[in-house]
Design a protein around this motif. Structure first.
Motif, mmCIF file in Angstrom:
data_model
loop_
_atom_site.group_PDB
_atom_site.id
_atom_site.type_symbol
_atom_site.label_atom_id
_atom_site.label_comp_id
_atom_site.label_asym_id
_atom_site.label_seq_id
_atom_site.Cartn_x
_atom_site.Cartn_y
_atom_site.Cartn_z
ATOM 1 N N THR A 113 0.918 -1.256 0.002
ATOM 2 C CA THR A 113 -0.014 0.159 -0.092
ATOM 3 C C THR A 113 0.854 1.179 -0.044
ATOM 4 O O THR A 113 0.496 2.139 -0.689
ATOM 5 C CB THR A 113 -0.740 0.077 1.265
ATOM 6 O OG1 THR A 113 -1.884 -1.157 1.074
ATOM 7 C CG2 THR A 113 -1.835 1.270 1.309
ATOM 8 N N LEU A 235 -9.535 5.222 2.439
ATOM 9 C CA LEU A 235 -10.356 3.887 2.145
ATOM 10 C C LEU A 235 -10.840 3.736 0.862
ATOM 11 O O LEU A 235 -10.708 2.664 0.279
ATOM 12 C CB LEU A 235 -11.209 3.682 3.416
ATOM 13 C CG LEU A 235 -12.029 2.295 3.231
ATOM 14 C CD1 LEU A 235 -10.931 1.036 3.644
ATOM 15 C CD2 LEU A 235 -13.034 2.153 4.527
ATOM 16 N N GLU A 239 -9.977 0.735 -1.629
ATOM 17 C CA GLU A 239 -11.037 -0.335 -1.999
ATOM 18 C C GLU A 239 -10.996 -0.309 -3.752
ATOM 19 O O GLU A 239 -11.526 -1.273 -4.109
ATOM 20 C CB GLU A 239 -12.386 0.203 -1.468
ATOM 21 C CG GLU A 239 -12.315 0.015 -0.013
ATOM 22 C CD GLU A 239 -13.735 0.193 0.587
ATOM 23 O OE1 GLU A 239 -14.543 0.975 -0.143
ATOM 24 O OE2 GLU A 239 -13.746 -0.178 1.634
ATOM 25 N N LYS A 240 -10.433 0.589 -4.495
ATOM 26 C CA LYS A 240 -10.490 0.259 -6.048
ATOM 27 C C LYS A 240 -9.351 -0.813 -6.385
ATOM 28 O O LYS A 240 -9.219 -1.151 -7.471
ATOM 29 C CB LYS A 240 -9.937 1.763 -6.429
ATOM 30 C CG LYS A 240 -11.075 2.823 -6.339
ATOM 31 C CD LYS A 240 -10.578 4.066 -6.972
ATOM 32 C CE LYS A 240 -11.484 5.223 -7.067
ATOM 33 N NZ LYS A 240 -11.155 6.563 -7.477
ATOM 34 N N SER A 242 -9.347 -3.673 -4.663
ATOM 35 C CA SER A 242 -9.791 -4.860 -3.925
ATOM 36 C C SER A 242 -9.771 -6.123 -4.908
ATOM 37 O O SER A 242 -9.740 -7.167 -4.482
ATOM 38 C CB SER A 242 -11.170 -4.611 -3.553
ATOM 39 O OG SER A 242 -11.997 -4.432 -4.731
ATOM 40 N N SER A 248 -4.796 -7.731 -1.045
ATOM 41 C CA SER A 248 -6.310 -8.111 -0.205
ATOM 42 C C SER A 248 -5.874 -8.250 1.132
ATOM 43 O O SER A 248 -6.786 -7.713 1.950
ATOM 44 C CB SER A 248 -6.513 -9.667 -0.793
ATOM 45 O OG SER A 248 -5.530 -10.506 -0.575
ATOM 46 N N LEU A 251 -5.653 -4.575 2.659
ATOM 47 C CA LEU A 251 -6.910 -3.935 2.574
ATOM 48 C C LEU A 251 -7.905 -4.281 3.778
ATOM 49 O O LEU A 251 -8.490 -3.584 4.450
ATOM 50 C CB LEU A 251 -7.381 -4.135 1.228
ATOM 51 C CG LEU A 251 -8.810 -3.496 1.090
ATOM 52 C CD1 LEU A 251 -8.521 -2.040 1.195
ATOM 53 C CD2 LEU A 251 -9.208 -3.810 -0.229
ATOM 54 N N GLN A 255 -8.950 -1.820 6.323
ATOM 55 C CA GLN A 255 -10.752 -1.569 6.519
ATOM 56 C C GLN A 255 -10.879 -1.570 7.909
ATOM 57 O O GLN A 255 -11.830 -0.896 8.713
ATOM 58 C CB GLN A 255 -11.387 -2.517 5.767
ATOM 59 C CG GLN A 255 -11.237 -2.202 4.208
ATOM 60 C CD GLN A 255 -11.904 -3.223 3.311
ATOM 61 O OE1 GLN A 255 -11.690 -4.550 3.738
ATOM 62 N NE2 GLN A 255 -12.683 -2.870 2.368
#
Length: 296
Positions: A113, A235, A239-240, A242, A248, A251, A255
């Motif tokens: 990330t 967030l 989430e784009k 995902s 995964s 994320l 979240q």
């Protein structure tokens, strides 16, 4: 320079001085940017928001159409750098979240990330290298037009009316947020909180003790709402990704962390907001009017 009126200067001159000082500060930053573009962009946008906040005080004299037109112009200047600013906010928000989560961890967290957000920030920084060249002439034109505004008839009564209306909008935004606590409503409420914060700062010399305290509460409330928005903003971007298996696990954990943090921020904001907006709008405006009468 102080973002406030001076009690001994005529009211129209004071507001025009505030306009001029904020635009000049934005121009200086555009002409002499910091080494990090993100810092310059952030500071320029702060000055533009102050200009817009000050303009809302003179709607009664300058007219709704005139104020709306210039508000759009200033907002469009801010949008010249919005992508870079957004990328910077996402990265800063992520770093703060990661560092807090990593306090008791020995290994690096969310490396995929972080790499994504760093590359995105650098990409926008390179793409918007020349935004200052677009912003400078637009800022100069806005300043020239604002200096020509006919504010000689501006009265303190009009100022009080404007402040009361802005406070009332904040009350309505709070009520809507309580009824429907979605991120969009918290963000819309924050805009109204920042409006009243800017104006309390401008009017602070009328009663330094009371208005300083009120401005502080508005600032704290704005900060709580701002942090909540930044986390949701981050967030939404993550989430784009995902569908990418590489993200995964990270994320899912992000979240969870963001949901927990946003819950605390929302509860704190609503508690403070209920106190800050407890006074009827008419009484709020009357209190400002009483400060003015005592100063006279």
């Amino acid at each position: 320079m102080a973002f406030r009126l001076k009690l001994r200067e005529p009211l129209p001159d004071g507001l025009k001085r505030v306009f001029s000082e904020q635009i000049d500060s934005a121009l200086h930053l555009c002409q002499h940017p910091a080494r990090e573009r993100g810092v310059t962009v952030h500071e320029v946008r702060k000055h533009l928001k102050k200009v817009r906040g000050a303009m809302r005080l003179v709607v009664g004299q300058a007219g709704k159409n005139c104020c709306a037109r210039e508000d759009r112009c200033v907002r469009e200047i801010g949008r010249l750098m919005s992508d870079l600013r957004d990328a910077q906010v996402r990265l800063q928000t992520f770093i703060e979240l990661r560092d807090q989560a990593a306090k008791h961890k020995k290994h690096q967290l969310f490396s995929c990330t972080e790499e994504l957000l760093l590359l995105e920030r650098e990409s926008f920084s390179a793409a918007f290298a020349g935004w200052q060249k677009q912003a400078i002439p637009q800022l100069e034109r806005v300043k020239a037009r604002l200096m020509k505004w006919q504010l000689e008839g501006l009265t303190w009564k009009q100022i009080c009316s404007a402040v009361g209306k802005i406070y009332k909008r904040g009350q309505r935004a709070l009520a809507k947020t309580i009824e429907d606590p979605e991120p969009e409503n918290f963000h819309a409420w924050r805009k109204r909180v920042k409006d009243v914060w800017y104006q309390l700062r401008i009017l602070k010399p009328l009663n330094r003790v009371v208005l300083t305290e009120m401005a502080y509460d508005a600032d704290v409330l704005s900060e709580l709402l701002g942090r909540e928005h930044d986390l949701n903003f981050l967030l939404a971007r993550l989430e784009k990704e995902s569908g990418d298996e590489m993200f995964s696990d990270e994320l899912a954990e992000l979240q969870r962390l963001i949901g927990k943090r946003c819950g605390r921020l929302r509860r704190a904001a609503l508690e403070l907001g209920r106190r800050f907006y407890a006074e009827p709008a008419k009484d709020f405006a009357k209190r400002i009017s009483n400060f003015i009468r005592k100063r006279r």
